[in-house]
Design an enzyme around this catalytic site. Structure first.
Site, short mmCIF file in Angstrom:
data_model
loop_
_atom_site.label_atom_id
_atom_site.label_comp_id
_atom_site.label_asym_id
_atom_site.label_seq_id
_atom_site.Cartn_x
_atom_site.Cartn_y
_atom_site.Cartn_z
N GLU B 70 0.75 -1.15 -0.04
CA GLU B 70 -0.17 -0.12 0.09
C GLU B 70 0.81 1.34 -0.10
O GLU B 70 1.47 1.67 1.05
CB GLU B 70 -1.04 -0.27 1.24
CG GLU B 70 -1.87 1.20 1.25
CD GLU B 70 -2.76 1.12 2.50
OE1 GLU B 70 -2.77 0.15 3.21
OE2 GLU B 70 -3.40 2.08 2.81
N LYS B 199 -7.45 -16.18 16.05
CA LYS B 199 -7.52 -15.28 14.63
C LYS B 199 -9.00 -14.95 14.07
O LYS B 199 -9.59 -15.50 12.95
CB LYS B 199 -7.08 -16.77 13.51
CG LYS B 199 -5.61 -16.84 14.26
CD LYS B 199 -5.10 -17.66 13.20
CE LYS B 199 -3.39 -18.14 13.47
NZ LYS B 199 -2.78 -19.20 12.70
N ASP B 274 2.14 -14.07 12.88
CA ASP B 274 1.31 -14.86 11.86
C ASP B 274 0.26 -13.60 11.46
O ASP B 274 -0.26 -13.10 12.36
CB ASP B 274 0.60 -15.76 12.72
CG ASP B 274 -0.45 -16.64 11.81
OD1 ASP B 274 -0.76 -16.00 10.88
OD2 ASP B 274 -0.34 -17.81 12.38
N HIS B 361 -3.74 9.55 -0.92
CA HIS B 361 -3.97 8.31 -1.63
C HIS B 361 -3.67 8.63 -3.11
O HIS B 361 -3.14 7.76 -3.92
CB HIS B 361 -5.40 7.76 -1.72
CG HIS B 361 -5.50 6.90 -0.59
ND1 HIS B 361 -5.04 5.58 -0.66
CD2 HIS B 361 -6.14 6.85 0.70
CE1 HIS B 361 -5.43 4.76 0.57
NE2 HIS B 361 -6.12 5.53 1.16
#
Lengths: 366, 366, 366, 366
Positions: B70, B199, B274, B361
């Site tokens: 990004e 998770k 992770d 952006h």
């Protein structure tokens, strides 16, 4: 040290190595073009890439690229792929397609907030024109208003071609907000007011959807469940009921699944999707229900923001992985990710019901 | 095609290229040892690595490795780092440290489930011994029981040294469950019953914590807010109030922040953590409150599962990034990730309040 | 008009009648003593009181008073009572007993908030003594701290004899806070910081419990399900699965049940409990699982604040209803309310699975 | 004992007295007609009725009937009413009006569930006609579909005149389902699939609204805050920020307010509304923001199911209380309840910020 004033990755690496005492040898070995638009780039992180599958998705056999550091994951997903494919494959359907961005406005009063949202509702076409101006892909579909006290949230919903579309919509939304504020004088506090809700778990994402909303299903026979998953239909349904539904309900979780985030994260990294979206995309439902002598397995992912072009999909390794996947459109990427999650859910539900989780971690993990 | 029967990545690549028609050139260029324990490995995904910072954390100047696709993210975090460091740095504190795993048991009745959890409570030492047997790092701290109907959930809480510890605890929990079922005859439906909750976003993780629970804070002066963030204390506090609190509340989100997931994902990938844990770790609170002429900024992350050893931290590029970070322990990794999130939150809150999000952006993203 | 300056209900009624033009004839007919401690009292609202049952709870046959304006509710609960009693009755167990109150403190920094909560932890006995001083029933069991930024929430958990205990604990907590602030100088922003969480639905209440945490269960035979509920075990289990679990999960609800709030509200009003607590008490799990040829039905209510003395239990009609119930202690009240909810859940799940809901509303409701 | 076979309340009382040993003297004294349609009726529960106010709502001075057993509540609401009225009154606006009912259907597959919801979408007019047939007030506005696996939830949204409308819509929905199942052969598992979500707290209710969605606001001057509430604008805003927003966020609560449930429950009982709806109606936002030298206070209640006719509004004391309130329509009832909640929120936020909560309970409560 002024990393951002340096021109090349090599120069930046030299500074970072000096400052930190670290060696960046492995990081330096990469296939990234020097003009990759990441600031202060010093190289690349390498994430091991394994291939699971093939899994039959809507009649096509698909190989699933998974970038992961977790041993056992690729093997687990592969096992699920086998169970699906032996059962004739899975069907994946995109239910809805809408990227969202939601600015928040502060009005002087709730009364004026009501008038403001009414104004927005009656000027949708002008706002749409402002948002889409200059973009060949952005198509604004709706603006949904919410009022809390004197705050107004406007949720822009748009299709964005085959791009995931968050940046495209943010830019279009910015133009729309410029138009709205010029016309109404309303104060836009923030271009994102968290009713997007971007990169956050939310009931809103579960209920309203975001990006692609996908459902995928397969029917597994008792024989496949026995041969591939080493368990029984009764047992696998029981695991899903007590774990995915009751356990998650008690935990106040929006993740009614076993480990969807594992597959989402691994496929997102491999395929150049934004891994920050794991926060929302991993919110999904994995259901296992008796069907004939076997099991109807499904995964419903209301909030899956993916694209086949733009963003990380342009990077070399990610582009190659997309070629392995063979998905031509954003919708196909969504279907394949959902199929991967279904495979992962089937395999883990099977492993848990067969009592193999700790064993798998012991043998394949580290 | 039987990928798992092939010995080398090169052989697997050849098969995948043939099957899919894709070329895996970039994927083949990597620094991974051939014995990397990921199944069906064909190479590596390369994620651009940028360096943000330095940011002063508990008196130490830290460079933050961010693996991301990004554009604008590294620049944004760097800007936040500058605001923090110019203000004298941030203070990060680990509030709690406990990895969790929660098997679910089905008893014949609620009455027996109550007796079962009572038995567990009075046999904690034996169960602890069974869980820790053979592990030099696992230390079971508590087992918390919940009953829903005739289902009993036991949440094992443990310290796991400097490893993130999910696998270590899963193995230990498996041994504990073997002991418990042998002694009581209770039926363990699944070794994970989603009260872990691993998770998955969950109120449980927000309330009880998981992995490291961390708070980090900095006081930004009005001058820094003006010079670095181009906005005012009033405005930045207003953005955080309406976006992070009201917007997220309305969205039914557990993410009371601006974009924590971005930094968590980028640092997790860079540092060998992770990335599936983004689902839970991104649940956090970003508060901005007036303090003197400036702003007290804080990020509270109750659910941050990280380690400095084990798992992906052993891979070449990830090990190098950990060396850049200079964190010696899991707690220090947690503190640095939290500091990175604080920097990102400060920068985005500043940009939003200055109306720069769409502009950023446009210029830096793609 | 100054209602609070008037001495009698009759005088107040005269003023209200004059001001509003309403007639308060029915409201004037009541059995309330003039010294009832409700401000500006003008009389009583009369809520129709029906009796459901008997239902066998822990071996005792109990009549359930339900104050309700909803036709069909008493008949429905009675039907569930019959199904339970014909099956040998239900077993209700109190799992936990702790009323809570959670003040919020603002400290100058997160660091000082950490030190503050550490101080509280090491002065529990003194704080307990301050809280309990002057009360013969309040027993402080624990103080659980949470930190968000520089805010510290202290959740006081206490037993309160047979009173529901919210007022008793609020008073004790006030004394404890006086002690804490005198010793530490910390600023108590509010005596209730919503981590209680009192009279609000919350994942916290579901996870940690509040008031009485109760589980109740019964096993219904296939014959009873057919004879009393006019449906089948398969069908009733299916309704509970798709409605109570999947439907509520999708709705982002903490109410994993069919209509627990109906019974909670009706019994709370009848028995002098606080009906504002419906907001939290109605959060519960109703599970229906196959057992033998029939169904194991259970209701788990983690957050049921009730008492057998104090508050509304002293009023004439409420005291009479408690005598009908025959519950001597707060725990028995909790068990009976849970049994009532189980009866209501069984009956509605049965009606829905038999397709009778609209019909019941048509015939019995208005 | 067969209560339901007896004809009169007196006969039933005699049986209940004999069975339980209780005396039902107070319960017997009531104004209820013998043909009140509550099964097994033995009399009435009497709840003390106090009058708060007047509070100026949209220019009209309103007296608020509160049926409660909690000492201090009426006085507290009255104080808030005074603060509002001295500030020129409050403005209440109904944002949305839609009762809901959501049956759940099980289809053979997700694919067929998709086809099913498409069929429903293209047959809206026929389904609407079936639902409205025979009702003079029911107007179906929309049917919103959701798919989870092979389950389809259809959320019927309708206006129901001045009735709260749950029964009216349930009956209409039942007819619509009969039509749908006859045409499609789909299996309706339950007429309510909990996506309504009726009488349950839910993010869905917060996000989508149910019944009346109302916002109410007032601007309090610094002088009023000092004179009436004995506190300061700074302090009251701080309480609302840390308690209503941060505290509730941490608790995983959908109740971002101080004690809305108290007022909702008391007004619902007094006015013949369904107190089981407290579970959903109490989910609301209470915001306090600086405005000029004072405070802008607002309450936003997205999920307020009320009516001015039907159900409990027909009972004698409830009808009288509605006359006191002077609300002619369901919308006006909603506005007045919201105004009452605003008054209660202002008063409690004031009391907490002035440190008076424990004191108030001590002096006025029991």
């Amino acid at each position: 040290m002024r990393l951002h004033e340096l021109k090349t990755s090599a120069e930046r690496r030299a500074v970072v190595e000096k400052e930190s005492g670290a060696k960046l040898d492995a990081i330096s070995r990469n296939s990234l073009p020097e003009d990759t638009r990441i600031e202060n780039m010093v190289g690349a992180t390498q994430v091991p890439l394994g291939i699971a599958g093939p899994v039959r998705v809507n009649g096509r056999d698909v190989l699933l690229p998974l970038a992961t550091t977790e041993g056992a994951l690729v093997a687990s997903v592969s096992r699920g792929c086998r169970a699906i494919t032996e059962s004739g494959g899975c069907t994946a359907i995109v239910l809805k397609d809408a990227m969202t961005r939601a600015p928040v406005f502060r009005l002087p009063s709730a009364k004026e907030a009501v008038a403001f949202t009414a104004w927005v509702g009656s000027h949708f076409q002008e706002i749409k024109a402002a948002a889409e101006e200059g973009s060949s892909h952005l198509r604004l579909q709706a603006i949904r208003p919410w009022i809390v006290g004197r705050n107004a949230f406007l949720r822009f919903e748009a299709t964005t071609g085959d791009a995931m579309g968050m940046n495209m919509l943010t830019i279009g939304c910015g133009k729309a907000v410029d138009y709205i504020t010029a016309q109404t004088g309303a104060d836009c506090v923030a271009l994102s007011g968290n009713m997007c809700a971007d990169k956050k778990p939310s009931a809103l994402g579960l209920i309203e959807g975001r990006g692609k909303s996908v459902v995928v299903e397969a029917v597994l026979s008792a024989k496949t469940i026995k041969d591939v998953l080493k368990t029984t239909p009764e047992r696998i349904v029981d695991v899903a009921y007590r774990k995915n539904l009751i356990g998650s309900a008690l935990a106040g979780s929006h993740g009614f699944n076993a480990h969807a985030a594992n597959i989402v994260a691994a496929m997102f990294i491999a395929l150049g999707q934004d891994p920050a979206h794991v926060a929302e995309a991993s919110q999904c439902f994995s259901l296992f229900e008796r069907e004939g002598d076997g099991v109807h397995a499904s995964v419903t992912m209301p909030d899956l923001p993916v694209g086949s072009v733009g963003g990380g999909t342009r990077l070399p390794t990610q582009r190659e992985a997309l070629a392995v996947l063979g998905a031509k459109t954003a919708r196909e990427v969504a279907e394949c990710v959902a199929a991967g999650v279904l495979a992962g859910e089937i395999s883990l539900a099977g492993a848990l019901s067969a009592g193999q989780l700790a064993k798998a971690h012991k043998e394949l993990g580290r």
